[in-house]
Design an enzyme around this catalytic site. Structure first.
Site, PDB file in Angstrom:
ATOM      1  N   HIS A  65     -30.565 -33.536 -24.607  1.00  0.00           N
ATOM      2  CA  HIS A  65     -29.698 -33.547 -23.430  1.00  0.00           C
ATOM      3  C   HIS A  65     -28.288 -34.021 -23.776  1.00  0.00           C
ATOM      4  O   HIS A  65     -27.289 -33.463 -23.301  1.00  0.00           O
ATOM      5  CB  HIS A  65     -30.320 -34.446 -22.361  1.00  0.00           C
ATOM      6  CG  HIS A  65     -29.452 -34.664 -21.174  1.00  0.00           C
ATOM      7  ND1 HIS A  65     -28.732 -35.826 -20.982  1.00  0.00           N
ATOM      8  CD2 HIS A  65     -29.160 -33.865 -20.124  1.00  0.00           C
ATOM      9  CE1 HIS A  65     -28.046 -35.732 -19.861  1.00  0.00           C
ATOM     10  NE2 HIS A  65     -28.279 -34.562 -19.318  1.00  0.00           N
ATOM     11  N   GLU A  88     -26.475 -31.239 -25.436  1.00  0.00           N
ATOM     12  CA  GLU A  88     -26.088 -30.220 -24.444  1.00  0.00           C
ATOM     13  C   GLU A  88     -24.740 -30.569 -23.812  1.00  0.00           C
ATOM     14  O   GLU A  88     -23.886 -29.693 -23.619  1.00  0.00           O
ATOM     15  CB  GLU A  88     -27.181 -30.112 -23.381  1.00  0.00           C
ATOM     16  CG  GLU A  88     -26.832 -29.256 -22.183  1.00  0.00           C
ATOM     17  CD  GLU A  88     -27.228 -29.921 -20.873  1.00  0.00           C
ATOM     18  OE1 GLU A  88     -26.353 -30.077 -19.991  1.00  0.00           O
ATOM     19  OE2 GLU A  88     -28.408 -30.285 -20.743  1.00  0.00           O
ATOM     20  N   HIS A  89     -24.517 -31.840 -23.493  1.00  0.00           N
ATOM     21  CA  HIS A  89     -23.223 -32.277 -22.971  1.00  0.00           C
ATOM     22  C   HIS A  89     -22.122 -32.092 -24.013  1.00  0.00           C
ATOM     23  O   HIS A  89     -21.037 -31.588 -23.725  1.00  0.00           O
ATOM     24  CB  HIS A  89     -23.288 -33.768 -22.616  1.00  0.00           C
ATOM     25  CG  HIS A  89     -23.860 -34.063 -21.272  1.00  0.00           C
ATOM     26  ND1 HIS A  89     -23.130 -34.624 -20.256  1.00  0.00           N
ATOM     27  CD2 HIS A  89     -25.103 -33.870 -20.768  1.00  0.00           C
ATOM     28  CE1 HIS A  89     -23.887 -34.782 -19.188  1.00  0.00           C
ATOM     29  NE2 HIS A  89     -25.102 -34.328 -19.479  1.00  0.00           N
ATOM     30  N   GLU A 108     -25.019 -40.795 -15.903  1.00  0.00           N
ATOM     31  CA  GLU A 108     -26.063 -39.919 -15.371  1.00  0.00           C
ATOM     32  C   GLU A 108     -27.387 -40.671 -15.238  1.00  0.00           C
ATOM     33  O   GLU A 108     -28.135 -40.474 -14.274  1.00  0.00           O
ATOM     34  CB  GLU A 108     -26.220 -38.699 -16.279  1.00  0.00           C
ATOM     35  CG  GLU A 108     -27.007 -37.575 -15.653  1.00  0.00           C
ATOM     36  CD  GLU A 108     -26.980 -36.311 -16.486  1.00  0.00           C
ATOM     37  OE1 GLU A 108     -27.725 -35.367 -16.133  1.00  0.00           O
ATOM     38  OE2 GLU A 108     -26.232 -36.255 -17.479  1.00  0.00           O
TER      39      GLU A 108
END
Length: 451
Positions: free
Chosen positions: A72, A75-76, A152
């Site tokens: 994740h 991905e950012h 997040e």
């Protein structure tokens, strides 16, 4: 509904080269490129859009404990810069055509996608390929995105349902990789280095693990040509596509009970049982059972908990499936003083369905709901692209909508009730979030779950 014609039901014929595999009944075409890269498209002539997704067969379950959340985090990070574009230029390029460029990470795969007008297909392929293949892992960008991911996590922690979802899967699967949060933890994200993320990118993002899925008013040959252009040197012969995951066998241990003590206006519950994985032959009957239990306004749990007794505003059931396991779960959020009764009604409904099954009318309505939901959910190019990517990675094949509708229609009441008896008599796992004191203060059905 009758079975689809033989032409629909037949497995797709695989053809090598630019023309690809053709399924004339649905306009789905597939081409294998060197290096194991697969290109799958669906032509939808009545739309004016194109959705492009690069699917990578890598998710949070592929991470070591020391890099939990790396898929994740990466991905950012890949959107921050490429050799030819800055983050601002990437954003400007997609905004200039009114499109969308984004990504998501799950436990078993990552998808980078763009949704644009069909006339901007070439730009969409260019942008997504540039990010996925050539996204840079600069040290300064790692620090910026580290803060974003930590924000997040904080946002997740402020949302009771999101938090409960992660805690529930931990209760169901323990230390198994699918039991860990996709987003990682504050500790793992804080400690992750640029070298670890860069290495994860180089080792995991290889063409044999990738699928390019495109749906909309597009031409398959044009898509293949664009993919060849932008993947270029990566298309080295000698590799075959990585086959769909089959899982690592039985998940060890038993489901447990986990508590999250928090001052809140509501107490939130997730309660469920383990299921077989997505390759289980009875998964169609499981979908019908899930829908009858808590998948709609007429479902038994919704009617019993909300409509008849007014105990909760939100109550539903859902199925999470992975390669080797899954979970059928029920969620409800209610005032703390109503929690005991919500648990009692929920467990009574599950015990009743395990013993007596659902009715013929409930089965009929659930199957109709699934059929309508499937067709209505595939009205746009983005949903079609998602279906293509998931089908290729998860199963290595593509069912027509007619085939899927036929499989739903073939499910019998006996099939559903056999699955109910098999699953709803298994050990339960649960997660509870809210103003709870300890295990002893919980309703008796929850106290019996291993802690």
């Amino acid at each position: 509904m009758p079975r689809p014609p033989a032409a629909d039901a037949a497995a797709l014929r695989r053809v090598r080269g630019g023309g690809g595999t053709v399924d004339k009944s649905t306009a789905i075409r597939r081409t294998d490129l060197p290096g194991g890269l697969r290109v799958v498209t669906e032509h939808i002539p009545h739309v004016h859009s194109a959705s492009v997704g690069v699917w990578v067969n890598v998710g949070s379950r592929d991470e070591g404990r020391s890099v939990a959340g790396a898929a994740h985090f990466l991905e950012h990070l890949l959107f921050k810069a490429t050799p030819t574009r800055t983050a601002v230029q990437i954003a400007q390029a997609v905004d200039a055509v009114g499109g969308e460029l984004n990504a998501f990470t799950s436990r078993e795969h990552t998808c980078y996608y763009a949704h644009v007008l069909d006339s901007d297909l070439a730009l969409a392929v260019d942008l997504v390929a540039d990010v996925v293949l050539r996204g840079q892992c600069f040290a300064d960008d790692v620090e910026i995105e580290r803060d974003v991911v930590l924000e997040e996590i904080a946002m997740r922690d402020d949302d009771p349902e999101d938090t409960l979802g992660d805690v529930f899967l931990s209760a169901m699967f323990g230390d198994h990789p699918v039991g860990r949060p996709v987003i990682g933890s504050v500790d793992s994200i804080s400690a992750m280095t640029r070298t670890q993320l860069h290495s994860f990118h180089l080792r995991r993002y290889t063409p044999d693990r990738m699928v390019v899925a495109v749906a909309g008013n597009i031409d398959h040959r044009e898509v293949v040509a664009l993919v060849r252009e932008h993947f270029g040197p990566r298309l080295v012969r000698g590799r075959s596509p990585v086959p769909p995951r089959k899982g690592a066998g039985r998940v060890p241990g038993r489901p447990t009970l986990q508590l999250v003590k928090r001052d809140a206006e509501q107490t939130h519950l997730s309660l469920g049982v383990r299921t077989p994985g997505r390759h289980w032959e009875e998964r169609w009957a499981l979908s019908v059972l899930n829908t009858a239990l808590g998948g709609g306004l007429s479902s038994r749990l919704f009617q019993q908990i909300r409509e008849t007794r007014g105990l909760a505003y939100s109550v539903y059931s859902t199925v999470d499936t992975f390669a080797d396991s899954g979970a059928l779960s029920i969620y409800a959020g209610c005032l703390p003083e109503r929690f005991d009764e919500v648990v009692r009604v929920t467990t009574d409904v599950l015990a009743e369905v395990a013993r007596d099954g659902i009715t013929d009318e409930e089965c009929r309505i659930a199957k109709g709901s699934l059929r309508g939901g499937l067709v209505l959910g595939l009205e746009d190019s983005a949903s079609r692209m998602n279906r293509l990517g998931r089908s290729e990675l998860n199963y290595g094949q593509h069912r027509t909508i007619a085939e899927t509708l036929a499989r739903i229609d073939e499910v019998t009441l006996d099939d559903v009730n056999a699955v109910a008896r098999q699953l709803l008599t298994r050990p339960f796992g649960a997660a509870v979030l809210g103003p709870v004191r300890n295990r002893r203060s919980l309703p008796r059905p929850l106290q019996t779950i291993a802690g």
